[in-house]
Motif scaffolding. Structure first.
Motif, PDB file in Angstrom:
ATOM      1  N   SER A  92     -81.158  30.789 -35.158  1.00 24.33           N
ATOM      2  CA  SER A  92     -80.092  31.040 -36.118  1.00 24.33           C
ATOM      3  C   SER A  92     -80.494  32.140 -37.083  1.00 24.33           C
ATOM      4  CB  SER A  92     -79.766  29.756 -36.892  1.00 24.33           C
ATOM      5  OG  SER A  92     -79.285  28.747 -36.035  1.00 24.33           O
ATOM      6  N   SER A  93     -79.540  32.585 -37.868  1.00 30.97           N
ATOM      7  CA  SER A  93     -79.798  33.623 -38.860  1.00 30.97           C
ATOM      8  C   SER A  93     -79.124  33.217 -40.167  1.00 30.97           C
ATOM      9  CB  SER A  93     -79.243  34.968 -38.387  1.00 30.97           C
ATOM     10  OG  SER A  93     -77.828  34.918 -38.322  1.00 30.97           O
ATOM     11  N   TRP A  94     -79.478  33.920 -41.234  1.00 29.66           N
ATOM     12  CA  TRP A  94     -78.847  33.634 -42.518  1.00 29.66           C
ATOM     13  C   TRP A  94     -77.346  33.890 -42.448  1.00 29.66           C
ATOM     14  CZ3 TRP A  94     -81.853  30.812 -45.175  1.00 29.66           C
ATOM     15  CH2 TRP A  94     -83.237  31.014 -45.162  1.00 29.66           C
ATOM     16  N   ARG A 130     -85.948  30.273 -39.870  1.00 29.53           N
ATOM     17  CA  ARG A 130     -86.736  31.346 -39.250  1.00 29.53           C
ATOM     18  C   ARG A 130     -87.317  30.927 -37.897  1.00 29.53           C
ATOM     19  NH1 ARG A 130     -90.729  34.712 -42.982  1.00 29.53           N
ATOM     20  NH2 ARG A 130     -90.746  35.845 -41.001  1.00 29.53           N
TER      21      ARG A 130
END
Length: 240
Positions: free
Chosen positions: A81-83, A77
């Motif tokens: 980046s992202s999931w 978070r």
């Protein structure tokens, strides 16, 4: 035509950086040292630590899994980046291949371990262990929590780190071949069971290949959860 290897992580997404993977690794190392180091230290305080050993270790596994997941969530978070970049993309019908892939990887890992043990003469070296020595009768509710931690939470954070952050970071820096080799080697080493290195290396290789084939984390996660469920159910049943 693009090969599965070339299209490894998430479709149309930038891979996580190696710096991000390193940051996550530091958190994992710190939490591991704190939780398990503290648990081992506490076991030397009572006059008869044998009765507390199994419950303490099981509790440590639960706490460790939860803290690592919280730390990884924070690391992701706080970055760009992202999931999705880690591999949590929408599942597809391609996952049906797991119906044959999961049994094949499990069989391959067990076969490699058996052959290695036979060749090294270690097939009978305390292989059976002494589970009776640890059968202290933990509470069923406690066993259920332990099962969830071992069979679900631990595979989740290991896949997020090894096949998500670490694989993506190394691949973006040095290419997919080194990413496969390094993540597989590290995965087998960190489990710290020397006699089972052939098993964990084969399993780690299967997990990263599923990551590449399915282009997401769902494939390796299903395999990982399946294996840990079988192992933890067997062990915990003997301890209840």
């Amino acid at each position: 035509m693009t090969s599965p290897v070339e299209a490894a992580p998430a479709v149309g997404e930038q891979a996580p950086s190696l710096k991000l993977a390193g940051r996550a690794a530091l958190w994992i190392i710190g939490i591991t040292a704190l939780v398990f180091g503290g648990t081992l230290a506490l076991l030397f305080i009572p006059e008869n630590p044998d009765q507390l050993a199994v419950p303490a270790i099981v509790l440590a596994v639960i706490v460790h899994a939860v803290l690592v997941l919280v730390a990884l969530r924070g690391v992701v978070r706080r970055s760009d980046s992202s999931w999705r970049v880690l591999g949590f993309v929408r599942p597809s019908w391609r996952l049906l291949h797991l119906l044959w892939q999961v049994p094949v990887v499990i069989l391959a890992a067990l076969t490699v371990q058996l052959v290695t043990s036979l060749l090294t003469g270690g097939a009978n070296d305390d292989a059976g262990g002494s589970m009776g020595d640890f059968a202290v009768g933990i509470h069923p509710a406690f066993a259920i929590l332990a099962f969830l931690a071992i069979a679900v939470l631990t595979p989740l954070w290991e896949e997020m780190f090894f096949r998500g952050l670490l694989f993506g970071g190394i691949r973006s820096r040095w290419g997919v071949v080194l990413a496969i080799l390094i993540t597989t080697a590290l995965f087998s080493v960190v489990h710290a069971v020397l006699v089972l290195v052939p098993y964990f290396f084969t399993l780690g290789l299967g997990l990263v290949l599923l990551r590449i084939f399915h282009r997401n984390l769902w494939g390796p996660l299903v395999l990982h959860v399946t294996i840990n469920s079988i192992a933890s159910a067997t062990i915990l049943t003997a301890l209840v």
